[in-house]
Design a protein around this motif. Structure first.
Motif, short mmCIF file in Angstrom:
data_model
loop_
_atom_site.label_atom_id
_atom_site.label_comp_id
_atom_site.label_asym_id
_atom_site.label_seq_id
_atom_site.Cartn_x
_atom_site.Cartn_y
_atom_site.Cartn_z
N ASP A 1 13.33 59.45 -17.14
CA ASP A 1 12.75 60.73 -16.70
C ASP A 1 11.53 61.14 -17.52
OD1 ASP A 1 13.68 61.78 -19.10
OD2 ASP A 1 14.80 63.40 -18.19
N GLY A 2 11.01 60.23 -18.34
CA GLY A 2 9.85 60.56 -19.17
C GLY A 2 10.25 60.96 -20.58
N HIS A 3 11.48 61.39 -20.77
CA HIS A 3 11.99 61.76 -22.08
C HIS A 3 13.22 60.96 -22.47
CE1 HIS A 3 9.26 65.16 -22.23
NE2 HIS A 3 9.66 65.50 -21.03
N LEU B 1 25.50 55.36 -21.48
CA LEU B 1 24.78 55.98 -22.58
C LEU B 1 23.46 56.60 -22.14
CD1 LEU B 1 22.32 53.88 -23.44
CD2 LEU B 1 24.18 52.69 -24.54
N MET B 2 22.94 57.42 -23.04
CA MET B 2 21.66 58.08 -22.86
C MET B 2 20.86 57.84 -24.13
SD MET B 2 20.80 62.08 -22.04
CE MET B 2 21.29 62.72 -23.62
N ALA B 3 19.59 57.47 -23.96
CA ALA B 3 18.72 57.21 -25.11
C ALA B 3 17.43 58.01 -24.97
CB ALA B 3 18.38 55.72 -25.18
N ARG B 4 16.86 58.36 -26.09
CA ARG B 4 15.55 59.01 -26.11
C ARG B 4 14.52 57.94 -25.78
NH1 ARG B 4 12.92 63.71 -25.50
NH2 ARG B 4 11.08 63.79 -26.81
N GLN B 5 13.65 58.22 -24.84
CA GLN B 5 12.65 57.24 -24.45
C GLN B 5 11.51 57.24 -25.46
OE1 GLN B 5 11.64 57.67 -20.37
NE2 GLN B 5 10.15 56.01 -20.38
N PRO B 6 11.21 56.08 -26.06
CA PRO B 6 10.10 56.02 -27.00
C PRO B 6 8.78 56.38 -26.30
CG PRO B 6 11.41 54.01 -27.11
CD PRO B 6 11.87 54.79 -25.91
N ALA C 1 14.18 48.64 -20.45
CA ALA C 1 13.57 49.95 -20.22
C ALA C 1 12.62 50.36 -21.35
CB ALA C 1 14.67 51.00 -20.07
N GLY C 2 12.43 49.48 -22.35
CA GLY C 2 11.48 49.77 -23.41
C GLY C 2 12.05 50.50 -24.61
N ALA C 3 13.35 50.44 -24.80
CA ALA C 3 14.00 51.16 -25.91
C ALA C 3 14.95 50.21 -26.64
CB ALA C 3 14.74 52.38 -25.40
#
Length: 133
Positions: free
Chosen positions: A23-25, A122-127, A65-67
């Motif tokens: 979602d961008g974040h 899980l949920m991660a903060r998007q770099p 996903a880049g994380a």
């Protein structure tokens, strides 16, 4: 703007959803069991190995996903038997830096998809990213 992705190494979801939503974040990963992973049935019944298989795949999904696991902020774990929580915890902890564990909920769910004993989402903060994908 939300981006919806499916992990190309997993079967397309049979439920109306996506493996990965960005979602961008944050990065949200759908719940995963070993029976969602090709060959995962081989470890059914061994809670530590089921946990490791799922965590390794979730880690790969985050990389796609880049994380990474270092970006994870929240985890939900569902076990068919809460008496196995300590065994699951030991395997789960292998994937995080000690004392830097994400917030977590763990519940007992008597029946999981495919006869699995653990499901993890899980949920991660998007770099920060520079792409406009």
């Amino acid at each position: 703007m939300h981006r919806f992705r499916n992990d190309p190494t997993l079967a397309i979801p049979v439920f109306p959803g996506s493996h990965i939503v960005l979602d961008g974040h944050y990065i949200f990963l759908s719940g995963l069991t070993v029976t969602d992973i090709q060959g995962g049935e081989a470890v059914l019944g061994d809670i530590a190995e089921e946990t490791r298989w799922v965590m390794r795949r979730l880690s790969r999904m985050l990389e796609y996903a880049g994380a990474s696991m270092a970006d994870v902020v929240r985890v939900d774990v569902h076990l068919t038997n809460l008496d196995t929580i300590h065994t699951m915890d030991a395997a789960y902890a292998e994937f995080f830096e000690e004392k830097r564990y994400p917030a977590r909920t763990c519940t007992e769910s008597p029946r999981l998809s495919g006869g699995s004993n653990v499901e993890i989402t899980l949920m991660a903060r998007q770099p920060e990213q520079n792409d406009t994908d």
